[in-house]
Design an enzyme around this catalytic site. Structure first.
Site, PDB file in Angstrom:
ATOM      1  N   ASN A 124      -1.193 -17.835   5.691  1.00 52.19           N
ATOM      2  CA  ASN A 124      -2.024 -16.832   6.383  1.00 52.19           C
ATOM      3  C   ASN A 124      -1.405 -15.435   6.308  1.00 52.19           C
ATOM      4  OD1 ASN A 124       0.142 -17.098   8.068  1.00 52.19           O
ATOM      5  ND2 ASN A 124      -1.001 -17.767   9.868  1.00 52.19           N
TER       6      ASN A 124
ATOM      7  N   GLU B 242       2.639 -13.754  12.966  1.00 49.41           N
ATOM      8  CA  GLU B 242       1.327 -14.298  12.643  1.00 49.41           C
ATOM      9  C   GLU B 242       0.264 -13.197  12.620  1.00 49.41           C
ATOM     10  OE1 GLU B 242       1.341 -17.241  11.586  1.00 49.41           O
ATOM     11  OE2 GLU B 242       1.900 -18.770  13.041  1.00 49.41           O
TER      12      GLU B 242
ATOM     13  N   HIS C 235       1.726 -14.635   7.020  1.00 48.19           N
ATOM     14  CA  HIS C 235       2.800 -14.305   7.961  1.00 48.19           C
ATOM     15  C   HIS C 235       4.116 -14.098   7.225  1.00 48.19           C
ATOM     16  CE1 HIS C 235       3.785 -18.837   8.906  1.00 48.19           C
ATOM     17  NE2 HIS C 235       4.736 -18.359   8.149  1.00 48.19           N
TER      18      HIS C 235
ATOM     19  N   ASP D 285      14.275 -16.059  11.682  1.00 44.14           N
ATOM     20  CA  ASP D 285      13.601 -16.696  12.808  1.00 44.14           C
ATOM     21  C   ASP D 285      14.201 -18.055  13.162  1.00 44.14           C
ATOM     22  OD1 ASP D 285      12.702 -17.941  10.492  1.00 44.14           O
ATOM     23  OD2 ASP D 285      10.648 -17.257  10.670  1.00 44.14           O
TER      24      ASP D 285
HETATM   25  N1  LIG Z   1       8.835 -19.023   9.346  1.00 40.62           N
HETATM   26  C1  LIG Z   1       8.757 -19.568   8.042  1.00 40.62           C
HETATM   27  C2  LIG Z   1       8.588 -18.442   7.063  1.00 40.62           C
HETATM   28  O1  LIG Z   1       9.777 -17.638   7.067  1.00 40.62           O
HETATM   29  C3  LIG Z   1       8.306 -19.018   5.698  1.00 40.62           C
HETATM   30  O2  LIG Z   1       8.276 -17.976   4.752  1.00 40.62           O
HETATM   31  C4  LIG Z   1       6.949 -19.675   5.698  1.00 40.62           C
HETATM   32  C5  LIG Z   1       6.610 -20.384   4.398  1.00 40.62           C
HETATM   33  O3  LIG Z   1       7.243 -21.619   4.277  1.00 40.62           O
HETATM   34  P1  LIG Z   1       7.331 -22.400   2.915  1.00 40.62           P
HETATM   35  O4  LIG Z   1       8.291 -21.633   2.065  1.00 40.62           O
HETATM   36  O5  LIG Z   1       7.856 -23.753   3.278  1.00 40.62           O
HETATM   37  O6  LIG Z   1       5.967 -22.432   2.339  1.00 40.62           O
HETATM   38  O7  LIG Z   1       6.761 -20.525   6.796  1.00 40.62           O
HETATM   39  C6  LIG Z   1       7.672 -20.658   7.844  1.00 40.62           C
HETATM   40  O8  LIG Z   1       6.777 -20.791   8.881  1.00 40.62           O
END
Ligand SMILES: N[C@@H]1[C@@H](O)[C@H](O)[C@@H](COP(=O)(O)O)O[C@@H]1O
Length: 239
Positions: A133, A140, A135, A67
């Site tokens: 959440n 989402e 995702h 993404d």
């Molecule tokens: N789009 C990314 C995800 O790909 C990631 O897995 C998630 C968790 O992030 P973190 O690893 O910093 O907790 O949040 C972001 O929003």
């Protein structure tokens, strides 16, 4: 689902790197799906160390990132292109042209990303983090299980969670371009990482929850080849 439970962030990074290195060393021209966020940082650190120790080479590896924030170009220090370059690609022998991140600027035809993945023979191993959440990528709660790469809205919870990386909450983009849930499910194998207590609820849905669009991660229960590596805190709500 294969569950590997380890002590902490450092051990998640070691175990995940082992799995990735094993794949890269046994499969010529492998295509990896990659993720951003704080979770995979220890994995990238270990991969770089193993590259420096000549245990692995990425010279014929191709990558597709999950993404990108809509509106940020690759020079923005919070773009996921910048993250990947600075935390991984610049430190290994991968060819830059073999690294793909969805464009946050040219967002008119996001479905072309799926075509590009297909032209490359699909993703062999997809690395994933998970949102609090549930995702995956930026899919989402409520995202269609049939979604391909598209422009998506971020929830207030995700904007809040990611605000820590920006100067202020108002600077966090409200949309992103993300591989869809169907795109992710097409990967031949999946490696999901979760670290910390704030991921425990999502992890319990991922492993034991009912499959539902409300917890996007639960779609992974339908995938035949998923490994998750979680630390003790993230595993604390598992039955
Ligand atoms: N789009 C990314 C995800 O790909 C990631 O897995 C998630 C968790 O992030 P973190 O690893 O910093 O907790 O949040 C972001 O929003």
């Amino acid at each position: 689902m294969n569950i590997i439970k380890v002590k902490n962030d450092a051990e998640v990074g070691i175990e995940a790197a082992k799995i990735i290195i094993n794949k890269v060393n046994t499969q010529h021209n492998i295509t990896l799906g990659l993720a951003t966020g704080s979770t995979p940082l220890s994995t990238y650190k270990n991969l770089i160390k193993n590259y420096q120790d000549k245990k692995v080479s990425f010279s014929d590896v191709k990558t597709f990132n999950l993404d990108e924030y809509k509106g940020l170009d690759g020079n923005h220090d919070q773009s996921y292109r910048y993250f990947m370059d600075h935390n991984f690609f610049n430190h290994i022998d991968i060819k830059k042209e073999n690294t793909k991140v969805p464009s946050g600027i040219d967002t008119l035809h996001p479905e072309k990303y799926d075509e590009l993945i297909a032209q490359n023979g699909g993703i062999d191993l997809q690395l994933l983090g998970i949102g609090i959440n549930g995702h995956i990528g930026f899919n989402e709660p409520g995202a269609s299980f049939d979604s391909l790469t598209s422009v998506v809205d971020l929830t207030p919870l995700t904007i809040e969670a990611n605000a820590r990386f920006f100067a202020s909450k108002n600077d966090v983009p409200t949309q992103a371009v993300s591989m869809g849930l169907k795109t992710i499910m097409q990967a031949k194998s999946i490696l999901l990482l979760a670290i910390g207590e704030n991921k425990a609820e999502a992890v319990s849905h991922l492993v034991n929850g009912q499959i539902s669009q409300e917890w996007p991660c639960t779609i992974l229960q339908n995938h035949p080849n998923v490994t998750i590596i979680i630390d003790e805190a993230a595993a604390s709500k598992l039955k």
